[in-house]
Enzyme design. Structure first.
Site, mmCIF file in Angstrom:
data_model
loop_
_atom_site.group_PDB
_atom_site.id
_atom_site.type_symbol
_atom_site.label_atom_id
_atom_site.label_comp_id
_atom_site.label_asym_id
_atom_site.label_seq_id
_atom_site.Cartn_x
_atom_site.Cartn_y
_atom_site.Cartn_z
ATOM 1 N N ASP A 79 0.844 -1.114 0.089
ATOM 2 C CA ASP A 79 0.078 -0.007 -0.200
ATOM 3 C C ASP A 79 1.028 1.034 -0.045
ATOM 4 O O ASP A 79 2.130 0.970 0.180
ATOM 5 C CB ASP A 79 -0.896 0.026 1.294
ATOM 6 C CG ASP A 79 -2.404 0.367 1.030
ATOM 7 O OD1 ASP A 79 -2.389 1.304 0.076
ATOM 8 O OD2 ASP A 79 -3.368 0.149 1.701
ATOM 9 N N TRP A 129 -2.863 3.539 -6.182
ATOM 10 C CA TRP A 129 -4.485 4.182 -6.493
ATOM 11 C C TRP A 129 -4.201 4.893 -7.720
ATOM 12 O O TRP A 129 -5.375 5.494 -8.045
ATOM 13 C CB TRP A 129 -4.816 5.158 -5.399
ATOM 14 C CG TRP A 129 -4.498 4.597 -4.075
ATOM 15 C CD1 TRP A 129 -4.850 3.102 -3.794
ATOM 16 C CD2 TRP A 129 -3.910 5.247 -2.907
ATOM 17 N NE1 TRP A 129 -4.563 3.067 -2.173
ATOM 18 C CE2 TRP A 129 -3.959 4.178 -1.795
ATOM 19 C CE3 TRP A 129 -3.222 6.374 -2.674
ATOM 20 C CZ2 TRP A 129 -3.329 4.376 -0.586
ATOM 21 C CZ3 TRP A 129 -2.594 6.411 -1.465
ATOM 22 C CH2 TRP A 129 -2.805 5.550 -0.387
ATOM 23 N N ASP A 132 -10.286 3.376 -3.677
ATOM 24 C CA ASP A 132 -10.829 2.321 -3.358
ATOM 25 C C ASP A 132 -12.295 2.083 -4.075
ATOM 26 O O ASP A 132 -13.142 3.089 -3.998
ATOM 27 C CB ASP A 132 -11.085 2.360 -1.837
ATOM 28 C CG ASP A 132 -9.842 2.023 -1.274
ATOM 29 O OD1 ASP A 132 -8.599 2.036 -1.695
ATOM 30 O OD2 ASP A 132 -9.725 1.934 0.176
#
Ligand code: GLA
Length: 406
Positions: A150, A185, A203
């Site tokens: 992440d 992302w 998300d």
């Protein structure tokens, strides 16, 4: 074995990327499996993961390819011990290795979660910044097969590309084959030479408009997808119904920002799955598969749709026709002669007819056979194109095969 090379590569708008990670040979078709986040948020535990594994076996989802069982944020304690990440002993009383062994003995693979920064995103556990080698070596020793990495809480001296490259190189150096899933992302040119898959969007939510937005963003980097390297439009948001009660640990904890939304209908869930297949996206279920309604099983286990996603050519489907008013056609070139998966996609609130023209999907004007992959029915031979009614928010998913002499 994957190793770090010193080659230099030019990507996108002429940006030079100094070092590439040698392809590790994994995920020649998009990864399939399950991840804890969407439904359970940080409430992940050994017992839960074992039950999920048992459900994957019992339902035969494993046999259809759902292989990776991935724990997300929330597995570690807030502090390192002697420089090592510590699995939470209450959640994982027998440690991570024993859980990985449990999965491996059932023909499954095990995925874990980390972060390139100082702390992970939500659960305030340590990131791997500066500890890449230690963490990669612990992951390898525990039997990890897949790392989702992440992008939260970077160090003040951060260099994003360098930090992802450092972890990719650290896991390659362990010698254990590990899928490297970049979760930053948005697409960047260095990702296809650094990881096996990369998140292209923020998300996912179990919300129709979010699904449509994700499809549009994920298309922009379609040309970079192929065996071993995939655009990742995020995990599947099927089977949540907008029930996102964070406080009470109810379903879909990880998608909690949308408390009160309606979630996806059955048609929308099917459209979501169809489009993920057309996009050659990872199929990572995010629901409680221990307890699924039949219609959800029918979606997640539609073998013909999964086969489109898993086609060995590894091409991501793209939009080939758009009336600028919410009706569009997507086409994915499949292996085999003159074969396409085609999605007739109605984004509007009103049922409409949509036509797939052979010329738009790269077939010549002659005859082609059409099969509907949700009804499992051969619709016959058509010349020049195929037209059908598509309901609101529906995707009609077809396999179209042109005659051999085209
Ligand atoms: C980020 C990721 C999600 C999930 C959470 C966990 O938001 O994009 O997929 O992993 O972090 O905190």
């Amino acid at each position: 074995m994957a190793i770090l090379t010193l080659s230099s590569v030019t990507v996108g708008c002429g940006h030079q990327i100094k070092s590439a990670i040698k392809p590790n040979g994994l995920v020649q078709t998009p990864p399939m499996g399950w991840n804890s986040w969407n439904t359970f948020g940080g409430d992940v535990s050994e017992g839960l993961v074992q039950q999920i594994a048992d459900a994957l076996v019992k339902t035969h989802m494993r046999d259809l390819g759902y292989q990776y069982v991935n724990i997300d944020d929330g597995w570690a304690l807030p502090n390192r011990a002697n420089g090592h990440l510590q699995p939470d002993p209450v959640k994982f009383p027998h440690g991570i290795k024993s859980l990985a062994d449990y999965l491996h003995s059932r023909g499954l693979k095990f995925g874990i979660y980390g972060d390139r920064g100082i702390k992970t995103c939500v659960k305030n556990t340590p990131g791997s910044f500066g500890y890449e080698k230690v963490d990669a070596s612990d992951f390898a020793a525990w039997g990890v097969d897949y790392l989702k990495y992440d992008n939260c809480n970077p160090s003040p001296f951060s260099n994003q590309q360098e930090e992802y490259r450092r972890m990719a190189s650290a896991i390659a150096a362990t010698g254990r084959p590990m899928v490297f899933s970049i979760c930053a992302w948005e697409f960047k040119g260095w990702m296809p030479i650094t990881g096996n898959l990369w998140r292209t969007t923020s998300d996912i939510k179990d919300d129709w408009n979010t699904i449509v937005d994700i499809i549009d963003i994920n298309e922009k980097s379609a040309e970079y997808a192929g065996p071993g390297k995939w655009n990742d439009p995020d995990m599947l948001a099927i089977d949540c119904y907008g029930i996102t009660d964070f406080q009470h640990g109810q379903k879909c904890d990880g998608m909690s920002e949308l408390v009160g939304t309606k979630g996806l209908t059955e048609i929308e869930s099917r459209s979501h799955f169809s489009m993920w297949a057309i996009m050659a996206a990872p199929l990572i279920a995010g629901n409680d598969i221990r307890n699924m309604p039949k219609f959800v099983m029918d979606i997640l286990m539609n073998r013909e749709v999964i086969t489109i996603d898993q086609d060995p050519l590894g091409r991501q489907g793209v939009k080939v026709w758009d009336n600028s008013n919410g009706l569009c056609v997507y086409s994915k070139v499949l292996s085999g002669i003159n074969t396409r998966a085609v999605a007739l996609f109605n984004r509007t609130e009103k049922g409409e007819k949509i036509t797939a023209n052979w010329k738009d999907i790269g077939l010549s004007e002659g005859g082609a056979t059409v099969r509907n992959l949700w009804n499992h029915s051969d619709l016959g031979d058509f010349t020049g194109g195929f037209t059908t009614y598509v309901g609101p928010h529906e995707v009609v998913l077809l396999k179209i095969t042109g005659s051999k002499n085209q």
